[in-house]
Design a protein around this motif. Structure first.
Motif, PDB file in Angstrom:
ATOM      1  N   PRO A 183     -48.350  11.343  -6.040  1.00 41.03           N
ATOM      2  CA  PRO A 183     -47.433  10.566  -5.198  1.00 41.03           C
ATOM      3  C   PRO A 183     -47.638  10.863  -3.720  1.00 41.03           C
ATOM      4  O   PRO A 183     -47.973  11.982  -3.339  1.00 41.03           O
ATOM      5  N   SER A 184     -47.435   9.837  -2.901  1.00 38.34           N
ATOM      6  CA  SER A 184     -47.426  10.025  -1.457  1.00 38.34           C
ATOM      7  C   SER A 184     -46.223   9.284  -0.906  1.00 38.34           C
ATOM      8  O   SER A 184     -45.703   8.363  -1.530  1.00 38.34           O
ATOM      9  N   PHE A 185     -45.754   9.713   0.245  1.00 38.61           N
ATOM     10  CA  PHE A 185     -44.605   9.096   0.897  1.00 38.61           C
ATOM     11  C   PHE A 185     -45.123   8.273   2.062  1.00 38.61           C
ATOM     12  O   PHE A 185     -45.890   8.768   2.880  1.00 38.61           O
ATOM     13  N   GLU A 186     -44.682   7.019   2.140  1.00 41.41           N
ATOM     14  CA  GLU A 186     -45.143   6.136   3.211  1.00 41.41           C
ATOM     15  C   GLU A 186     -43.958   5.572   3.978  1.00 41.41           C
ATOM     16  O   GLU A 186     -42.966   5.149   3.386  1.00 41.41           O
ATOM     17  N   MET A 187     -44.100   5.561   5.295  1.00 42.50           N
ATOM     18  CA  MET A 187     -43.088   4.956   6.155  1.00 42.50           C
ATOM     19  C   MET A 187     -43.152   3.444   6.011  1.00 42.50           C
ATOM     20  O   MET A 187     -44.195   2.889   5.669  1.00 42.50           O
ATOM     21  N   PHE A 188     -42.027   2.792   6.265  1.00 41.17           N
ATOM     22  CA  PHE A 188     -41.990   1.331   6.324  1.00 41.17           C
ATOM     23  C   PHE A 188     -41.012   0.945   7.422  1.00 41.17           C
ATOM     24  O   PHE A 188     -40.205   1.757   7.860  1.00 41.17           O
ATOM     25  N   GLU A 189     -41.110  -0.290   7.896  1.00 44.46           N
ATOM     26  CA  GLU A 189     -40.329  -0.681   9.059  1.00 44.46           C
ATOM     27  C   GLU A 189     -39.310  -1.775   8.762  1.00 44.46           C
ATOM     28  O   GLU A 189     -38.930  -2.513   9.654  1.00 44.46           O
ATOM     29  N   ASP A 190     -38.816  -1.844   7.544  1.00 44.11           N
ATOM     30  CA  ASP A 190     -37.814  -2.846   7.176  1.00 44.11           C
ATOM     31  C   ASP A 190     -36.439  -2.181   7.212  1.00 44.11           C
ATOM     32  O   ASP A 190     -36.053  -1.482   6.273  1.00 44.11           O
ATOM     33  N   ASP A 191     -35.709  -2.387   8.320  1.00 44.15           N
ATOM     34  CA  ASP A 191     -34.407  -1.734   8.492  1.00 44.15           C
ATOM     35  C   ASP A 191     -33.403  -2.156   7.422  1.00 44.15           C
ATOM     36  O   ASP A 191     -32.591  -1.344   6.979  1.00 44.15           O
ATOM     37  N   GLU A 192     -33.438  -3.420   7.013  1.00 40.98           N
ATOM     38  CA  GLU A 192     -32.515  -3.893   5.978  1.00 40.98           C
ATOM     39  C   GLU A 192     -32.794  -3.214   4.642  1.00 40.98           C
ATOM     40  O   GLU A 192     -31.867  -2.842   3.919  1.00 40.98           O
ATOM     41  N   LEU A 193     -34.056  -3.041   4.315  1.00 39.42           N
ATOM     42  CA  LEU A 193     -34.428  -2.349   3.086  1.00 39.42           C
ATOM     43  C   LEU A 193     -33.993  -0.888   3.150  1.00 39.42           C
ATOM     44  O   LEU A 193     -33.426  -0.360   2.184  1.00 39.42           O
ATOM     45  N   ALA A 194     -34.226  -0.233   4.259  1.00 33.61           N
ATOM     46  CA  ALA A 194     -33.815   1.169   4.415  1.00 33.61           C
ATOM     47  C   ALA A 194     -32.304   1.296   4.263  1.00 33.61           C
ATOM     48  O   ALA A 194     -31.814   2.219   3.602  1.00 33.61           O
ATOM     49  N   GLU A 195     -31.559   0.376   4.841  1.00 36.18           N
ATOM     50  CA  GLU A 195     -30.100   0.388   4.733  1.00 36.18           C
ATOM     51  C   GLU A 195     -29.655   0.196   3.284  1.00 36.18           C
ATOM     52  O   GLU A 195     -28.744   0.881   2.807  1.00 36.18           O
ATOM     53  N   ALA A 196     -30.320  -0.702   2.563  1.00 36.95           N
ATOM     54  CA  ALA A 196     -29.981  -0.944   1.158  1.00 36.95           C
ATOM     55  C   ALA A 196     -30.260   0.289   0.309  1.00 36.95           C
ATOM     56  O   ALA A 196     -29.467   0.652  -0.573  1.00 36.95           O
ATOM     57  N   VAL A 197     -31.379   0.950   0.563  1.00 37.39           N
ATOM     58  CA  VAL A 197     -31.719   2.169  -0.178  1.00 37.39           C
ATOM     59  C   VAL A 197     -30.701   3.265   0.130  1.00 37.39           C
ATOM     60  O   VAL A 197     -30.220   3.955  -0.779  1.00 37.39           O
ATOM     61  N   LEU A 198     -30.338   3.416   1.405  1.00 35.03           N
ATOM     62  CA  LEU A 198     -29.339   4.424   1.769  1.00 35.03           C
ATOM     63  C   LEU A 198     -27.979   4.115   1.147  1.00 35.03           C
ATOM     64  O   LEU A 198     -27.272   5.025   0.707  1.00 35.03           O
ATOM     65  N   ASP A 199     -27.599   2.837   1.095  1.00 38.52           N
ATOM     66  CA  ASP A 199     -26.340   2.452   0.453  1.00 38.52           C
ATOM     67  C   ASP A 199     -26.337   2.852  -1.015  1.00 38.52           C
ATOM     68  O   ASP A 199     -25.341   3.369  -1.530  1.00 38.52           O
ATOM     69  N   LYS A 200     -27.450   2.623  -1.705  1.00 40.58           N
ATOM     70  CA  LYS A 200     -27.541   3.006  -3.112  1.00 40.58           C
ATOM     71  C   LYS A 200     -27.486   4.525  -3.258  1.00 40.58           C
ATOM     72  O   LYS A 200     -26.843   5.057  -4.167  1.00 40.58           O
ATOM     73  N   PHE A 201     -28.143   5.245  -2.356  1.00 40.62           N
ATOM     74  CA  PHE A 201     -28.105   6.705  -2.367  1.00 40.62           C
ATOM     75  C   PHE A 201     -26.672   7.208  -2.190  1.00 40.62           C
ATOM     76  O   PHE A 201     -26.205   8.072  -2.935  1.00 40.62           O
ATOM     77  N   ILE A 202     -25.953   6.656  -1.221  1.00 36.99           N
ATOM     78  CA  ILE A 202     -24.575   7.071  -0.949  1.00 36.99           C
ATOM     79  C   ILE A 202     -23.669   6.728  -2.129  1.00 36.99           C
ATOM     80  O   ILE A 202     -22.812   7.518  -2.515  1.00 36.99           O
ATOM     81  N   SER A 203     -23.899   5.568  -2.742  1.00 37.66           N
ATOM     82  CA  SER A 203     -23.111   5.180  -3.916  1.00 37.66           C
ATOM     83  C   SER A 203     -23.316   6.167  -5.053  1.00 37.66           C
ATOM     84  O   SER A 203     -22.363   6.528  -5.751  1.00 37.66           O
ATOM     85  N   SER A 204     -24.547   6.619  -5.240  1.00 36.76           N
ATOM     86  CA  SER A 204     -24.817   7.583  -6.310  1.00 36.76           C
ATOM     87  C   SER A 204     -24.146   8.921  -6.026  1.00 36.76           C
ATOM     88  O   SER A 204     -23.689   9.602  -6.927  1.00 36.76           O
ATOM     89  N   LEU A 205     -24.044   9.303  -4.745  1.00 38.54           N
ATOM     90  CA  LEU A 205     -23.335  10.529  -4.379  1.00 38.54           C
ATOM     91  C   LEU A 205     -21.846  10.395  -4.673  1.00 38.54           C
ATOM     92  O   LEU A 205     -21.217  11.318  -5.190  1.00 38.54           O
ATOM     93  N   ASP A 206     -21.280   9.221  -4.324  1.00 40.00           N
ATOM     94  CA  ASP A 206     -19.878   8.975  -4.586  1.00 40.00           C
ATOM     95  C   ASP A 206     -19.573   9.013  -6.075  1.00 40.00           C
ATOM     96  O   ASP A 206     -18.562   9.583  -6.502  1.00 40.00           O
ATOM     97  N   GLU A 207     -20.454   8.421  -6.886  1.00 42.84           N
ATOM     98  CA  GLU A 207     -20.271   8.439  -8.331  1.00 42.84           C
ATOM     99  C   GLU A 207     -20.343   9.859  -8.894  1.00 42.84           C
ATOM    100  O   GLU A 207     -19.616  10.224  -9.795  1.00 42.84           O
ATOM    101  N   ALA A 208     -21.236  10.666  -8.352  1.00 46.43           N
ATOM    102  CA  ALA A 208     -21.390  12.042  -8.818  1.00 46.43           C
ATOM    103  C   ALA A 208     -20.154  12.885  -8.509  1.00 46.43           C
ATOM    104  O   ALA A 208     -19.822  13.800  -9.250  1.00 46.43           O
ATOM    105  N   GLU A 209     -19.483  12.570  -7.390  1.00 47.72           N
ATOM    106  CA  GLU A 209     -18.279  13.321  -7.015  1.00 47.72           C
ATOM    107  C   GLU A 209     -17.109  12.996  -7.937  1.00 47.72           C
ATOM    108  O   GLU A 209     -16.218  13.814  -8.105  1.00 47.72           O
ATOM    109  N   GLU A 210     -17.092  11.793  -8.509  1.00 43.60           N
ATOM    110  CA  GLU A 210     -15.971  11.376  -9.355  1.00 43.60           C
ATOM    111  C   GLU A 210     -16.002  11.950 -10.709  1.00 43.60           C
ATOM    112  O   GLU A 210     -16.552  12.592 -11.329  1.00 43.60           O
TER     113      GLU A 210
END
Length: 99
Positions: free
Chosen positions: A72-99
């Motif tokens: 695996p390698s990690f690659e940067m990308f420049e789609d701010d909307e995609l990054a925001e969507a991924v972060l939203d899903k990440f935050i949602s998973s954190l919220d679910e884990a806390e419950e």
């Protein structure tokens, strides 16, 4: 940042990656989580010297995980909307884990 990274495990079992930019500068990051979004895999990273528990000025980095012959390698990308969507899903998973 380019695709090169190294991985170390510290005493807290956190994955630390050193990302290297085009000029050879190295930046340590802590892997917070992998996020599967729209059939692609992404990784959410925080600077290794930051406190993930403190939400003040926490700068998260989202990179796409791409499989190569070398693994695996990690690659940067420049789609701010995609990054925001991924972060939203990440935050949602954190919220679910806390419950």
């Amino acid at each position: 940042m380019d695709k090169e990274y190294t991985q170390d495990m510290d005493e807290n079992e956190e994955s630390t990656f050193v990302l290297t930019d085009e000029e050879g500068n190295e930046y340590p990051f802590t892997l917070l989580d992998f996020v599967d979004y729209e059939e692609d895999m992404y990784v959410v990273l925080a600077p290794a010297d930051s406190d993930p528990e403190s939400e003040e000025d926490l700068e998260l980095v989202v990179m796409q995980v791409v499989m190569t012959d070398d693994g695996p390698s990690f690659e940067m990308f420049e789609d701010d909307e995609l990054a925001e969507a991924v972060l939203d899903k990440f935050i949602s998973s954190l919220d679910e884990a806390e419950e």
